[in-house]
Design a protein around this motif. Structure first.
Motif, mmCIF file in Angstrom:
data_model
loop_
_atom_site.group_PDB
_atom_site.id
_atom_site.type_symbol
_atom_site.label_atom_id
_atom_site.label_comp_id
_atom_site.label_asym_id
_atom_site.label_seq_id
_atom_site.Cartn_x
_atom_site.Cartn_y
_atom_site.Cartn_z
ATOM 1 N N UNK A 139 50.610 39.324 42.971
ATOM 2 C CA UNK A 139 51.167 38.596 44.817
ATOM 3 C C UNK A 139 50.020 38.168 46.287
ATOM 4 N N UNK A 140 49.627 39.545 46.009
ATOM 5 C CA UNK A 140 48.739 39.409 47.429
ATOM 6 C C UNK A 140 47.665 39.037 47.791
ATOM 7 N N UNK A 141 47.286 38.733 46.545
ATOM 8 C CA UNK A 141 46.006 37.806 46.232
ATOM 9 C C UNK A 141 46.018 35.866 46.095
ATOM 10 N N UNK A 142 47.868 36.077 45.920
ATOM 11 C CA UNK A 142 47.874 34.604 46.199
ATOM 12 C C UNK A 142 47.929 33.466 44.988
ATOM 13 N N UNK A 143 48.078 34.815 43.390
ATOM 14 C CA UNK A 143 47.908 34.646 42.507
ATOM 15 C C UNK A 143 49.344 33.604 42.582
ATOM 16 N N UNK A 144 49.610 32.865 40.712
ATOM 17 C CA UNK A 144 50.807 32.440 40.429
ATOM 18 C C UNK A 144 52.390 33.122 40.758
ATOM 19 N N UNK A 145 53.227 32.790 41.126
ATOM 20 C CA UNK A 145 54.808 33.533 41.181
ATOM 21 C C UNK A 145 55.455 32.509 41.375
ATOM 22 N N UNK A 146 56.899 32.968 40.138
ATOM 23 C CA UNK A 146 57.480 32.231 40.013
ATOM 24 C C UNK A 146 58.964 32.760 40.228
ATOM 25 N N UNK A 147 59.698 31.878 41.084
ATOM 26 C CA UNK A 147 61.583 32.811 40.434
ATOM 27 C C UNK A 147 61.849 32.978 42.588
ATOM 28 N N UNK A 163 41.895 46.126 35.268
ATOM 29 C CA UNK A 163 41.376 44.937 36.266
ATOM 30 C C UNK A 163 43.095 44.947 36.736
ATOM 31 N N UNK A 164 41.454 43.855 38.064
ATOM 32 C CA UNK A 164 42.097 43.110 39.252
ATOM 33 C C UNK A 164 42.911 42.035 38.880
ATOM 34 N N UNK A 165 43.998 41.883 39.836
ATOM 35 C CA UNK A 165 44.442 40.648 39.562
ATOM 36 C C UNK A 165 43.570 39.455 39.119
#
Length: 136
Positions: free
Chosen positions: A128-136, A29-31
């Protein structure tokens, strides 16, 4: 021990060939596809080691399981399973840092009967490069 090598055949293979063989056994799967799968109930499993998680952050809602514990935590029949490991039909998306170790991990999960397991192309870095949510 026999001369049969992982992935079939009786001769040693390099890692690139092994990855190619392993990846023919499932659809990666892609992001955005991984995010959609999670929204539909798939379990995202982050197998990156602690230093990478501390440096780069976490995907919200992902289960963190270090690679060396993965099979024990996701085996629905195992005594050390995670609460989320409810059945062999569970959709699992394994995420490593760049999408290599996760492919090998998926092959191992398939051997345990987790037939819907797959991984994220490009790993956490692609997420992360796809701009999807990341926390911390």
């Amino acid at each position: 021990m026999s001369g049969v090598q992982p992935g079939g055949g009786d001769h040693p293979v390099g890692i690139d060939e092994l990855l190619e063989r392993v990846r023919t056994g499932f659809e990666r799967l892609g992001p955005r596809e991984a995010k959609a799968a999670a929204e539909e109930g798939a379990l995202l499993v982050d197998i990156r080691y602690a230093e990478l998680r501390a440096r780069d952050g976490l995907i919200p809602g992902a289960l963190v399981v270090e690679r060396n514990e993965l099979e024990w935590r996701l085996d629905p029949q195992g005594s050390h399973r995670a609460a989320e490991a409810v059945s062999h039909g569970l959709r699992v998306v394994v995420i490593c840092n760049e999408g290599y170790a996760s492919s090998l991990a998926v092959e191992s999960l398939h051997r345990l009967g987790l037939y819907r397991a797959t991984d994220l192309i490009g790993g956490f870095q692609a997420w992360r490069a796809a701009g999807l949510p990341v926390e911390g």
